[in-house]
Design an enzyme around this catalytic site. Sequence first.
Site, PDB file in Angstrom:
ATOM      1  N   ASN A  35      36.031  45.216  48.200  1.00  0.00           N
ATOM      2  CA  ASN A  35      36.740  45.470  46.941  1.00  0.00           C
ATOM      3  C   ASN A  35      35.968  46.442  46.046  1.00  0.00           C
ATOM      4  OD1 ASN A  35      34.983  43.189  46.758  1.00  0.00           O
ATOM      5  ND2 ASN A  35      36.036  42.406  44.962  1.00  0.00           N
ATOM      6  N   GLU A  53      36.033  47.456  42.187  1.00  0.00           N
ATOM      7  CA  GLU A  53      36.566  47.206  40.845  1.00  0.00           C
ATOM      8  C   GLU A  53      36.340  48.417  39.943  1.00  0.00           C
ATOM      9  OE1 GLU A  53      35.020  43.398  39.568  1.00  0.00           O
ATOM     10  OE2 GLU A  53      36.292  42.357  41.030  1.00  0.00           O
ATOM     11  N   CYS A 107      41.598  46.031  46.251  1.00  0.00           N
ATOM     12  CA  CYS A 107      41.196  44.911  47.102  1.00  0.00           C
ATOM     13  C   CYS A 107      40.563  45.416  48.396  1.00  0.00           C
ATOM     14  CB  CYS A 107      42.396  44.046  47.451  1.00  0.00           C
ATOM     15  SG  CYS A 107      43.014  43.060  46.081  1.00  0.00           S
ATOM     16  N   GLU A 123      41.098  44.511  51.491  1.00  0.00           N
ATOM     17  CA  GLU A 123      42.058  44.752  52.570  1.00  0.00           C
ATOM     18  C   GLU A 123      42.727  46.112  52.405  1.00  0.00           C
ATOM     19  OE1 GLU A 123      41.806  42.191  50.480  1.00  0.00           O
ATOM     20  OE2 GLU A 123      42.791  40.394  51.269  1.00  0.00           O
ATOM     21  N   CYS A 157      45.750  38.630  48.914  1.00  0.00           N
ATOM     22  CA  CYS A 157      46.665  38.533  47.773  1.00  0.00           C
ATOM     23  C   CYS A 157      48.033  39.087  48.179  1.00  0.00           C
ATOM     24  CB  CYS A 157      46.101  39.275  46.566  1.00  0.00           C
ATOM     25  SG  CYS A 157      46.296  41.076  46.642  1.00  0.00           S
ATOM     26  N   CYS A 164      48.182  42.844  48.960  1.00  0.00           N
ATOM     27  CA  CYS A 164      47.550  43.154  50.249  1.00  0.00           C
ATOM     28  C   CYS A 164      48.443  42.751  51.417  1.00  0.00           C
ATOM     29  CB  CYS A 164      46.195  42.480  50.344  1.00  0.00           C
ATOM     30  SG  CYS A 164      44.960  43.254  49.290  1.00  0.00           S
TER      31      CYS A 164
HETATM   32  N1  THU Z   1      40.385  40.633  45.970  1.00  0.00           N
HETATM   33  C1  THU Z   1      40.408  41.269  47.171  1.00  0.00           C
HETATM   34  O1  THU Z   1      39.619  42.186  47.435  1.00  0.00           O
HETATM   35  N2  THU Z   1      41.333  40.870  48.080  1.00  0.00           N
HETATM   36  C2  THU Z   1      42.230  39.865  47.890  1.00  0.00           C
HETATM   37  O2  THU Z   1      43.091  39.641  48.737  1.00  0.00           O
HETATM   38  C3  THU Z   1      42.129  39.026  46.701  1.00  0.00           C
HETATM   39  C4  THU Z   1      41.282  39.560  45.601  1.00  0.00           C
HETATM   40  C5  THU Z   1      39.424  41.078  44.964  1.00  0.00           C
HETATM   41  C6  THU Z   1      40.031  41.779  43.792  1.00  0.00           C
HETATM   42  C7  THU Z   1      38.979  41.595  42.720  1.00  0.00           C
HETATM   43  O3  THU Z   1      38.012  42.642  42.863  1.00  0.00           O
HETATM   44  C8  THU Z   1      38.335  40.275  43.094  1.00  0.00           C
HETATM   45  O4  THU Z   1      38.732  39.981  44.427  1.00  0.00           O
HETATM   46  C9  THU Z   1      38.735  39.120  42.187  1.00  0.00           C
HETATM   47  O5  THU Z   1      40.112  39.028  42.116  1.00  0.00           O
END
Ligand code: THU
Length: 158
Positions: free
Chosen positions: A53, A55, A64, A66, A107, A110
């Site tokens: 991920n 941010e 994310c 994925e 999520c 994704c």
């Molecule tokens: N996140 C992912 O990378 N993949 C997911 O399927 C769920 C959430 C990340 C996004 C954010 O940087 C952190 O997890 C908290 O939500």
Amino acid sequence: MSERDQDQAPSSEATTLIEAARAAAAHAHAPYSRFAVGAAVLLDDGSVVTGANVENASYGLSLCAETVAIATVSASGRLRRVVAIGVIGGAMGPDGRATGDTPVRPCGRCRQVLNEAAQLSGRDLAVYCAGAEGSAVARYHLSDLLPDAFGPADLGIA
Ligand code: THU
């Protein structure tokens, strides 16, 4: 009902992808949530493409793990070759490493991003989910996680 099964011994495919996803999570840029996620995508030639991920100070722009992995696959022209994905994640400890053994599932966004690869590859992708630590692996097919999905076929794309 999902096909989740935490009782089976992990397959070598699952183990490979979870290990690769755990390594990828070390490169998460997650200073805001302090939740590191790693993803590892298996292609039909056996190669593995990873992502973590990313941010952003403008929080809503965060990517994310994925999605980063699938975008990397697509950037090399291999979206139709996706077979499976492993996803791991957990809260970052003081050293920045992900912790915890609760499996992380993709999520909703994704799942839709994965569906693009699934429909183009003609495969119901295997999705392996794990925590940053521990041996529990939840196994799904993408159709369990995103049933009756909208996808390229609805727009006439084979
Ligand atoms: N996140 C992912 O990378 N993949 C997911 O399927 C769920 C959430 C990340 C996004 C954010 O940087 C952190 O997890 C908290 O939500």
